[in-house]
Write an enzyme that holds these catalytic residues in place. Structure first.
Site, PDB file in Angstrom:
ATOM      1  N   HIS A  46      40.728  73.835 109.113  1.00 26.73           N
ATOM      2  CA  HIS A  46      39.424  73.751 108.471  1.00 26.73           C
ATOM      3  C   HIS A  46      38.406  74.569 109.259  1.00 26.73           C
ATOM      4  O   HIS A  46      38.592  74.820 110.448  1.00 26.73           O
ATOM      5  CB  HIS A  46      38.906  72.308 108.466  1.00 26.73           C
ATOM      6  CG  HIS A  46      39.842  71.281 107.926  1.00 26.73           C
ATOM      7  ND1 HIS A  46      39.708  70.740 106.673  1.00 26.73           N
ATOM      8  CD2 HIS A  46      40.921  70.662 108.477  1.00 26.73           C
ATOM      9  CE1 HIS A  46      40.660  69.837 106.466  1.00 26.73           C
ATOM     10  NE2 HIS A  46      41.403  69.777 107.556  1.00 26.73           N
ATOM     11  N   TYR A  47      37.305  74.915 108.619  1.00 28.25           N
ATOM     12  CA  TYR A  47      36.107  75.282 109.379  1.00 28.25           C
ATOM     13  C   TYR A  47      35.068  74.193 109.142  1.00 28.25           C
ATOM     14  O   TYR A  47      35.090  73.489 108.122  1.00 28.25           O
ATOM     15  CB  TYR A  47      35.570  76.664 109.056  1.00 28.25           C
ATOM     16  CG  TYR A  47      35.139  76.952 107.625  1.00 28.25           C
ATOM     17  CD1 TYR A  47      34.282  76.120 106.924  1.00 28.25           C
ATOM     18  CD2 TYR A  47      35.555  78.112 106.991  1.00 28.25           C
ATOM     19  CE1 TYR A  47      33.870  76.404 105.638  1.00 28.25           C
ATOM     20  CE2 TYR A  47      35.152  78.419 105.703  1.00 28.25           C
ATOM     21  CZ  TYR A  47      34.301  77.560 105.034  1.00 28.25           C
ATOM     22  OH  TYR A  47      33.910  77.854 103.759  1.00 28.25           O
ATOM     23  N   THR A  48      34.144  74.046 110.092  1.00 21.43           N
ATOM     24  CA  THR A  48      33.192  72.937 110.027  1.00 21.43           C
ATOM     25  C   THR A  48      32.042  73.209 109.064  1.00 21.43           C
ATOM     26  O   THR A  48      31.442  72.266 108.545  1.00 21.43           O
ATOM     27  CB  THR A  48      32.594  72.665 111.422  1.00 21.43           C
ATOM     28  OG1 THR A  48      31.961  73.862 111.902  1.00 21.43           O
ATOM     29  CG2 THR A  48      33.684  72.226 112.400  1.00 21.43           C
ATOM     30  N   GLU A 111      39.787  71.068 113.010  1.00 21.33           N
ATOM     31  CA  GLU A 111      38.509  71.660 112.619  1.00 21.33           C
ATOM     32  C   GLU A 111      38.132  72.763 113.612  1.00 21.33           C
ATOM     33  O   GLU A 111      38.282  72.593 114.828  1.00 21.33           O
ATOM     34  CB  GLU A 111      37.406  70.600 112.614  1.00 21.33           C
ATOM     35  CG  GLU A 111      37.527  69.558 111.527  1.00 21.33           C
ATOM     36  CD  GLU A 111      36.909  70.000 110.207  1.00 21.33           C
ATOM     37  OE1 GLU A 111      36.330  71.117 110.160  1.00 21.33           O
ATOM     38  OE2 GLU A 111      36.993  69.230 109.233  1.00 21.33           O
ATOM     39  N   HIS A 149      42.819  74.376 104.327  1.00 21.41           N
ATOM     40  CA  HIS A 149      42.293  73.366 103.412  1.00 21.41           C
ATOM     41  C   HIS A 149      42.245  73.920 101.988  1.00 21.41           C
ATOM     42  O   HIS A 149      42.520  73.213 101.012  1.00 21.41           O
ATOM     43  CB  HIS A 149      40.891  72.955 103.883  1.00 21.41           C
ATOM     44  CG  HIS A 149      40.460  71.615 103.406  1.00 21.41           C
ATOM     45  ND1 HIS A 149      39.208  71.107 103.669  1.00 21.41           N
ATOM     46  CD2 HIS A 149      41.090  70.661 102.686  1.00 21.41           C
ATOM     47  CE1 HIS A 149      39.100  69.905 103.127  1.00 21.41           C
ATOM     48  NE2 HIS A 149      40.221  69.606 102.522  1.00 21.41           N
ATOM     49  N   ASP A 159      37.813  76.537 103.102  1.00 26.49           N
ATOM     50  CA  ASP A 159      38.089  76.716 104.528  1.00 26.49           C
ATOM     51  C   ASP A 159      39.591  76.821 104.808  1.00 26.49           C
ATOM     52  O   ASP A 159      40.392  76.267 104.059  1.00 26.49           O
ATOM     53  CB  ASP A 159      37.462  75.575 105.345  1.00 26.49           C
ATOM     54  CG  ASP A 159      37.759  74.188 104.815  1.00 26.49           C
ATOM     55  OD1 ASP A 159      37.749  74.012 103.591  1.00 26.49           O
ATOM     56  OD2 ASP A 159      37.992  73.271 105.626  1.00 26.49           O
TER      57      ASP A 159
END
Length: 237
Positions: A46-48, A111, A149, A159
Site C-alpha cells: 500500500h501507499y499511505t 504500508e 492493493h 495503491d
C-alpha cells in the site's frame, strides 16, 4: 518470529536480507484472529496517501478509524510494526485475488509512506526489499503472491500507485515476473480472460480492469486497449 521490542531505534544502514530486522514496535488495537485457520499466503503493498509517516502511524493505530497494517516503512527507511504477522490486520478491505476473498485473513499488509505522487526513496525500498525477503521466507510466500492493493480491489484502490517500481522487485524475485512474450495474433477480446487468469478475479467492468492491470504493468498506458496490454499477462505454453 521474534517479538519486537518497544523503543528500538530504526537502523541507520541498509540491513542485509539475512539479518533479522528489528522494527519499532507501535501496537495497533485494530486487529483480530485470522479466520478459518488461514495463515499468510499473500503480501499486499500500500501507499499511505498521507503527508507524513507519523500521521499515517497515528491513523493506523487509532481505534476510531478501524484500519491497520502489519508494517509501515517511512520515507527515511524507519520501520514500524503495528500488528503481529500471526494476526489479522485490517488493511485490505473488500476485494479478491485468484478467486479468494477475505484477503485480510490471507495476507500481510505493508504500508509505504508515500502520497502516490512522488517516487519512493532508496532507503524505503531497501528496507522493503529486506522485509519482503524475510516475510516470504518465514511463510513460504512465492513472488507471485506479492501484490498491490489495486490488484485485489480494482477501481476501489490505486495503491501502491503508478510510481511504484514493480520491475525492481521482479528482478529480485520479490514479485511475480511479467511476461515478455510477443502477443502475436492473440485477440484483444481475450484481455479480460487473461487478466482473470493472472489473478484479477474481482468483479469489475472492462475499463476498470484495464486500469488496474496498467497500474501494475504499464502505468504510462492510456486510451483504449492495445496489444501491449496483453504482453505481461500472456503465459508461455
Amino acid at each position: 518470529m521474534a517479538t519486537p521490542v518497544a523503543g528500538t531505534p530504526a537502523r541507520s544502514a541498509v540491513p542485509s536480507t539475512t539479518e533479522p530486522l528489528t522494527p519499532n514496535w507501535h501496537p495497533s488495537p485494530n486487529f483480530g484472529e485470522r479466520r478459518d485457520g488461514l495463515t499468510p499466503s499473500l503480501i499486499v503493498l500500500h501507499y499511505t496517501a498521507m503527508d507524513s509517516a507519523t500521521e499515517a502511524l497515528d491513523r493506523l493505530c487509532d481505534p476510531v478509524h478501524e484500519v491497520s497494517a502489519h508494517y509501515l516503512i517511512g520515507g527515511d527507511g524507519t520501520l514500524w510494526q503495528m500488528v503481529r504477522e500471526e494476526d489479522r490486520a485490517w488493511h485490505a478491505g473488500a476485494g479478491e485475488w485468484h478467486g479468494q476473498s477475505d484477503i485480510n485473513s490471507r495476507s500481510i499488509g505493508i504500508e509505504l509512506d508515500n502520497t502516490g505522487a512522488h517516487p519512493f526513496s532508496e532507503l524505503q525500498l531497501d528496507v522493503l526489499e529486506t522485509l519482503l525477503h524475510q516475510i516470504m521466507n518465514r511463510w513460504a510466500i512465492p513472488p507471485e503472491h506479492v501484490i498491490g492493493h489495486s490488484d485485489m480491489a480494482p477501481g476501489r484502490k490505486s495503491d501502491p500507485g503508478p510510481r511504484f517500481p514493480w520491475q525492481r522487485l521482479e528482478h529480485m524475485a520479490l514479485a511475480g515476473k511479467r511476461s515478455q512474450h510477443d502477443p502475436g495474433k492473440t485477440p484483444l477480446n481475450t484481455f479480460n480472460a487473461l487478466a482473470r487468469a493472472a489473478g484479477y478475479s474481482a468483479e469489475t467492468d472492462h475499463d476498470t480492469l484495464l486500469a488496474a492491470v496498467r497500474l501494475r504493468y504499464r502505468p504510462w498506458g492510456d486510451g483504449p486497449l492495445e496489444p501491449a496490454d496483453l504482453i505481461p499477462l500472456i503465459k508461455k505454453t
